[in-house]
Design a protein around this motif. Structure first.
Motif, short mmCIF file in Angstrom:
data_model
loop_
_atom_site.label_atom_id
_atom_site.label_comp_id
_atom_site.label_asym_id
_atom_site.label_seq_id
_atom_site.Cartn_x
_atom_site.Cartn_y
_atom_site.Cartn_z
N SER A 151 0.84 -1.20 0.00
CA SER A 151 0.00 0.00 0.00
C SER A 151 0.87 1.24 0.00
O SER A 151 2.05 1.20 0.37
N SER A 152 0.28 2.39 -0.43
CA SER A 152 0.98 3.66 -0.43
C SER A 152 -0.03 4.77 -0.18
O SER A 152 -1.02 4.88 -0.90
N THR A 153 0.19 5.55 0.87
CA THR A 153 -0.78 6.60 1.24
C THR A 153 -0.06 7.88 1.61
O THR A 153 1.15 7.89 1.88
N GLY A 154 -0.80 8.99 1.68
CA GLY A 154 -0.26 10.23 2.23
C GLY A 154 -0.28 11.43 1.31
O GLY A 154 -0.15 12.55 1.78
N ALA A 155 -0.43 11.27 0.01
CA ALA A 155 -0.43 12.41 -0.90
C ALA A 155 -1.70 13.24 -0.70
O ALA A 155 -2.79 12.71 -0.54
N ASP A 156 -1.53 14.55 -0.74
CA ASP A 156 -2.70 15.42 -0.55
C ASP A 156 -2.34 16.81 -1.08
O ASP A 156 -1.19 17.11 -1.39
N TYR A 157 -3.36 17.66 -1.21
CA TYR A 157 -3.12 19.03 -1.62
C TYR A 157 -2.47 19.79 -0.47
O TYR A 157 -2.78 19.55 0.72
N VAL A 158 -1.56 20.71 -0.81
CA VAL A 158 -0.82 21.46 0.21
C VAL A 158 -0.92 22.95 -0.11
O VAL A 158 -0.62 23.38 -1.23
N ALA A 159 -1.34 23.71 0.88
CA ALA A 159 -1.42 25.17 0.71
C ALA A 159 -0.03 25.78 0.77
O ALA A 159 0.91 25.18 1.30
N GLU A 160 0.09 26.96 0.23
CA GLU A 160 1.38 27.63 0.20
C GLU A 160 1.93 27.82 1.61
O GLU A 160 1.24 28.29 2.51
N GLY A 161 3.19 27.43 1.78
CA GLY A 161 3.85 27.60 3.07
C GLY A 161 3.49 26.56 4.11
O GLY A 161 3.97 26.64 5.24
N GLN A 162 2.64 25.60 3.78
CA GLN A 162 2.22 24.60 4.75
C GLN A 162 3.11 23.35 4.66
O GLN A 162 3.77 23.09 3.65
N THR A 163 3.12 22.58 5.73
CA THR A 163 3.94 21.36 5.78
C THR A 163 3.37 20.30 4.83
O THR A 163 2.17 20.05 4.80
N ILE A 164 4.26 19.73 4.08
CA ILE A 164 3.87 18.66 3.15
C ILE A 164 3.65 17.37 3.95
O ILE A 164 4.51 16.98 4.76
N PRO A 165 2.52 16.72 3.79
CA PRO A 165 2.25 15.51 4.59
C PRO A 165 3.21 14.37 4.23
O PRO A 165 3.69 14.25 3.11
N GLN A 166 3.49 13.57 5.23
CA GLN A 166 4.40 12.43 5.05
C GLN A 166 3.61 11.23 4.56
O GLN A 166 2.63 10.81 5.16
N GLY A 167 4.07 10.67 3.48
CA GLY A 167 3.44 9.47 2.96
C GLY A 167 4.04 8.21 3.57
O GLY A 167 5.06 8.24 4.26
N GLN A 168 3.40 7.11 3.32
CA GLN A 168 3.88 5.84 3.87
C GLN A 168 3.70 4.75 2.84
O GLN A 168 2.61 4.55 2.28
#
Length: 406
Positions: free
Chosen positions: A180-197
């Motif tokens: 499995s692969s999860t974690g991608a999402d939209y990111v607002a300017e200047g916000q922390t990019i979510p960590q995928g797994q």
């Protein structure tokens, strides 16, 4: 030491006297011509201060003669070895057709002789190649050609790209698998990019051997109008490919190799749809493409391959696969249709072959023994290969279509 020399020294010792002039001459004359230095040393010792009566001189002469005997024995053995080698080279040069395995006629090619060495050739090749590449008698370049020959005879392997057939060098074959692969999402300017797994697993296979032995009398090999050695080897190769195909398509958990039918996604057609049609193939292609796959091959049971060739356009009487007087269609939307007798009746598999992996532990090799049944004058032909299962990356990459029973 020579017996006659031993008698001379034993006689002098038993009488507690030195060597007579005649005995000294006998000792010197027994020395080979090439040992002139040793002869000189003996003469010097005899004519020295102590003379021949000195025990030290007698001991020195005895040791010198013993050394000379050893040198002479080594020289004789070396000359005999060189004579044998010269004789063998002469025989090979004059009778190469007798010493080389053949069916009574000329050997088809040097390449084929290296594929199937006789015991004589095996001894000559014992230092060539490495075991995991197909045995000491099979250099790597020949092994590569032989797996190509096996692929040409195997319906299953013929449908795979070259990258799906992976050689390996251990007792087990492990295929990494992304669970499995999860974690991608939209990111607002200047916000922390979510960590995928990513969660990884593996499918592990144990190397399994396929083998067969055939025997033929030397009379058959000599008198056959065919190149019987090649015929036997090709039949062995065909038998191995059939055995592999049987499990590669339908092997279950209890078989040495698990097949793609039990690993793929199955779809059973509704009542009344007793044959698989081109429309059904189109649906399977769409299901693979929906998971970002690339359909590349169609395997069909014999009855369904025939049904596809005979399918007619509705209301027109025209064959979908082309006119019967033309070459029958062997593709569907560019995908090759490969019939196999090892698929269950009423079954068609549409697959993304790049998502299928086969492990080859040892390529198919044919060896010849002319000694195993020496007493009955028979020649043995042995084929062996080691494979390690069929791995399907995800079930959706092999769409198994089963027509209705009625």
């Amino acid at each position: 030491m020579k017996p006659e020399l031993r008698k001379i020294f034993e006689s002098a010792e038993s009488e507690d006297r030195g060597l007579t002039a005649r005995e000294v001459a006998a000792v010197i004359n027994s020395i080979p011509a090439e040992e002139r230095m040793a002869r000189t040393e003996i003469l010097a010792a005899v004519n020295g201060e102590g003379g021949a009566d000195s025990p030290e001189v007698r001991d020195a002469i005895a040791e010198t003669l013993k050394y000379m005997e050893m040198r002479a024995a080594d020289a004789r053995e070396e000359r005999a070895r060189l004579d044998r080698e010269a004789e063998v080279r002469s025989l090979v040069g004059a009778n190469s057709s007798i010493l080389t395995p053949s069916s009574g006629g000329p050997v088809a090619s040097d390449e084929w002789r290296s594929l199937m060495p006789s015991l004589t050739e095996y001894r000559a090749l014992i230092s060539e190649g490495v075991p995991q590449d197909g045995g000491y008698t099979v250099p790597q370049e020949i092994s590569g050609k032989y797996i190509d020959a096996l692929k040409a005879k195997s319906t299953f392997l013929r449908g795979l790209p070259a990258g799906s057939i992976i050689p390996f060098t251990s007792a087990t074959f492990s295929v990494p698998q992304l669970v499995s692969s999860t974690g991608a999402d939209y990111v607002a300017e200047g916000q922390t990019i979510p960590q995928g797994q990513m969660v990884w697993g593996e499918v592990k296979f144990t190397a399994k051997k396929i083998g067969e032995v055939q025997w033929a009398s030397t009379e058959v090999l000599e008198d056959s109008a065919l190149d019987q050695r090649r015929v036997i080897a090709e039949n062995l190769l065909r038998d191995a490919s059939l055995k592999f195909d049987a499990d590669a398509f339908t092997g279950s958990g209890t078989n040495p190799i698990k097949g793609i039918v039990s690993q793929g996604t199955s779809t059973t057609l509704g009542t009344g749809k007793v044959t698989v049609t081109y429309d059904d193939l189109a649906d399977a292609v769409a299901r693979i493409e929906a998971t970002n796959g690339t359909p590349s091959v169609v395997w069909a049971s014999v009855d369904m391959a025939a049904a596809l060739r005979k399918e007619k356009a509705a209301g027109s009487g025209i064959y979908q696969g082309g006119s019967p007087t033309d070459s029958p269609a062997s593709t569907a939307w560019g995908l090759p249709i490969l019939p196999s007798a090892f698929l269950p009746a009423k079954t068609v598999v549409v697959a993304d072959a790049s998502r299928i992996v086969v492990g080859i532990r040892r390529n198919a090799t044919v060896r010849v023994s002319e000694d195993a049944r020496f007493d009955s004058d028979q020649v043995g032909f042995k084929l062996t290969m080691r494979v390690a299962g069929v791995s399907l990356a995800e079930a959706t990459s092999a769409q198994v279509i089963k027509a209705a029973a009625s």
